[in-house]
Motif scaffolding. Structure first.
Motif, PDB file in Angstrom:
ATOM      1  N   GLY A 142       6.696  -4.421   2.029  1.00  0.00           N
ATOM      2  CA  GLY A 142       5.690  -3.414   1.103  1.00  0.00           C
ATOM      3  C   GLY A 142       5.147  -4.047  -0.028  1.00  0.00           C
ATOM      4  N   ILE A 143       4.634  -3.063  -0.565  1.00  0.00           N
ATOM      5  CA  ILE A 143       4.177  -3.039  -1.680  1.00  0.00           C
ATOM      6  C   ILE A 143       3.832  -1.952  -2.867  1.00  0.00           C
ATOM      7  CG2 ILE A 143       1.461  -2.999  -1.565  1.00  0.00           C
ATOM      8  CD1 ILE A 143       0.841  -5.171  -3.359  1.00  0.00           C
ATOM      9  N   ARG A 144       4.326  -2.051  -4.272  1.00  0.00           N
ATOM     10  CA  ARG A 144       4.456  -0.542  -4.765  1.00  0.00           C
ATOM     11  C   ARG A 144       3.279  -0.923  -5.345  1.00  0.00           C
ATOM     12  NH1 ARG A 144       9.070  -0.066  -6.309  1.00  0.00           N
ATOM     13  NH2 ARG A 144       8.995  -1.448  -7.504  1.00  0.00           N
ATOM     14  N   ILE A 145       2.022   0.057  -5.531  1.00  0.00           N
ATOM     15  CA  ILE A 145       0.583   0.510  -6.845  1.00  0.00           C
ATOM     16  C   ILE A 145       0.744   0.919  -7.169  1.00  0.00           C
ATOM     17  CG2 ILE A 145      -1.849  -0.361  -6.189  1.00  0.00           C
ATOM     18  CD1 ILE A 145      -1.629  -2.107  -3.708  1.00  0.00           C
ATOM     19  N   ALA A 146       0.544   1.684  -8.168  1.00  0.00           N
ATOM     20  CA  ALA A 146       0.499   3.303  -8.918  1.00  0.00           C
ATOM     21  C   ALA A 146       1.555   4.100  -8.611  1.00  0.00           C
ATOM     22  CB  ALA A 146      -1.281   3.415  -8.970  1.00  0.00           C
ATOM     23  N   GLY A 147       2.424   3.389  -8.809  1.00  0.00           N
ATOM     24  CA  GLY A 147       3.787   4.706  -8.239  1.00  0.00           C
ATOM     25  C   GLY A 147       3.350   4.899  -6.193  1.00  0.00           C
ATOM     26  N   VAL A 148       2.638   4.330  -6.067  1.00  0.00           N
ATOM     27  CA  VAL A 148       2.892   4.430  -4.189  1.00  0.00           C
ATOM     28  C   VAL A 148       3.402   3.305  -4.076  1.00  0.00           C
ATOM     29  CG1 VAL A 148       1.488   5.176  -1.915  1.00  0.00           C
ATOM     30  CG2 VAL A 148       0.724   5.936  -4.841  1.00  0.00           C
ATOM     31  N   ILE A 149       4.361   3.423  -2.905  1.00  0.00           N
ATOM     32  CA  ILE A 149       4.733   2.139  -1.743  1.00  0.00           C
ATOM     33  C   ILE A 149       3.520   1.771  -0.003  1.00  0.00           C
ATOM     34  CG2 ILE A 149       6.566   1.151  -0.777  1.00  0.00           C
ATOM     35  CD1 ILE A 149       8.115   1.896  -2.584  1.00  0.00           C
ATOM     36  N   PHE A 177       3.522  -2.444   4.504  1.00  0.00           N
ATOM     37  CA  PHE A 177       3.171  -3.636   5.650  1.00  0.00           C
ATOM     38  C   PHE A 177       3.034  -3.723   7.155  1.00  0.00           C
ATOM     39  CE2 PHE A 177       2.962  -6.775   1.857  1.00  0.00           C
ATOM     40  CZ  PHE A 177       2.332  -5.920   1.279  1.00  0.00           C
ATOM     41  N   LYS A 178       4.267  -3.124   7.154  1.00  0.00           N
ATOM     42  CA  LYS A 178       4.604  -3.359   8.854  1.00  0.00           C
ATOM     43  C   LYS A 178       3.462  -1.900   9.311  1.00  0.00           C
ATOM     44  CE  LYS A 178       8.279  -3.048  12.468  1.00  0.00           C
ATOM     45  NZ  LYS A 178       9.331  -3.293  12.898  1.00  0.00           N
ATOM     46  N   THR A 179       3.717  -0.834   8.754  1.00  0.00           N
ATOM     47  CA  THR A 179       3.076   0.721   9.951  1.00  0.00           C
ATOM     48  C   THR A 179       2.026   0.804   9.022  1.00  0.00           C
ATOM     49  OG1 THR A 179       4.386   2.043   8.156  1.00  0.00           O
ATOM     50  CG2 THR A 179       5.826   1.607   9.999  1.00  0.00           C
ATOM     51  N   GLY A 180       1.338   0.071   8.006  1.00  0.00           N
ATOM     52  CA  GLY A 180       0.211   1.057   6.416  1.00  0.00           C
ATOM     53  C   GLY A 180       0.665   2.113   6.440  1.00  0.00           C
ATOM     54  N   LYS A 181       1.989   2.758   6.683  1.00  0.00           N
ATOM     55  CA  LYS A 181       1.823   4.099   5.626  1.00  0.00           C
ATOM     56  C   LYS A 181       2.424   3.996   4.146  1.00  0.00           C
ATOM     57  CE  LYS A 181       3.560   6.715  10.187  1.00  0.00           C
ATOM     58  NZ  LYS A 181       4.333   6.998  10.541  1.00  0.00           N
ATOM     59  N   SER A 182       1.916   4.948   3.938  1.00  0.00           N
ATOM     60  CA  SER A 182       2.453   4.882   2.222  1.00  0.00           C
ATOM     61  C   SER A 182       3.322   6.194   1.288  1.00  0.00           C
ATOM     62  CB  SER A 182       1.266   4.808   1.310  1.00  0.00           C
ATOM     63  OG  SER A 182       0.285   5.913   1.249  1.00  0.00           O
ATOM     64  N   SER A 183       3.981   6.216   0.859  1.00  0.00           N
ATOM     65  CA  SER A 183       5.386   7.162   0.684  1.00  0.00           C
ATOM     66  C   SER A 183       5.195   6.637  -0.886  1.00  0.00           C
ATOM     67  CB  SER A 183       6.451   6.975   1.011  1.00  0.00           C
ATOM     68  OG  SER A 183       7.455   5.732   1.267  1.00  0.00           O
ATOM     69  N   LYS A 184       5.742   8.039  -1.828  1.00  0.00           N
ATOM     70  CA  LYS A 184       6.252   7.821  -3.221  1.00  0.00           C
ATOM     71  C   LYS A 184       7.545   7.112  -3.651  1.00  0.00           C
ATOM     72  CE  LYS A 184       2.580   9.787  -5.315  1.00  0.00           C
ATOM     73  NZ  LYS A 184       2.260  10.335  -6.707  1.00  0.00           N
TER      74      LYS A 184
END
Length: 94
Positions: free
Chosen positions: A77-84, A87-94
Motif C-alpha cells: 500500500g501507500i500512505r499519502i497525507a495520513g491515509v493508507i 494496492f490490492k483492493t483500492g480501499k483506503s483507511s486512516k
C-alpha cells in the motif's frame, strides 16, 4: 475505520495538489502488511501496516519492520497525507 473509495482518495489528492503548497516527497511512503498465509504472519499485529522500502535483492526485495520480506509475503500500500491506500483492493483507511 473510515474507508474511502479509490475515486474519493484520488479526488482528495487532486484537491490537495491544487490548493496546498508543494510538499516534500517524504509525504508518500510505501507500506506493507503481512499476509495471513505467510509464515511471517506473527511478526506484527494482525493486519498492521508498516513502512517498507524496496531494495535490489534477488530474494527478499523489501525492508521494513526490522526484517526482510518478499513481495509474495505482503500486501502493499501507500500512505499519502495520513491515509493508507491498499494496492490490492483500492480501499483506503486512516
Amino acid at each position: 475505520m473510515n474507508e474511502k473509495s479509490y475515486g474519493e482518495v484520488l479526488d482528495e489528492m487532486d484537491h490537495q495538489a491544487k490548493y496546498q503548497p508543494a510538499t516534500n516527497q517524504s509525504d508518500q511512503q510505501l507500506v506493507a502488511r503481512i499476509k495471513r498465509s505467510s509464515k511471517y504472519w506473527s511478526q506484527t499485529a494482525p493486519n498492521a501496516w508498516f513502512d517498507v522500502r524496496v531494495v535490489a535483492d534477488d530474494y527478499y526485495q523489501l525492508r521494513g519492520n526490522n526484517n526482510n520480506y518478499r513481495f509474495s509475503d505482503v500486501i502493499m500500500g501507500i500512505r499519502i497525507a495520513g491515509v493508507i491506500m491498499d494496492f490490492k483492493t483500492g480501499k483506503s483507511s486512516k
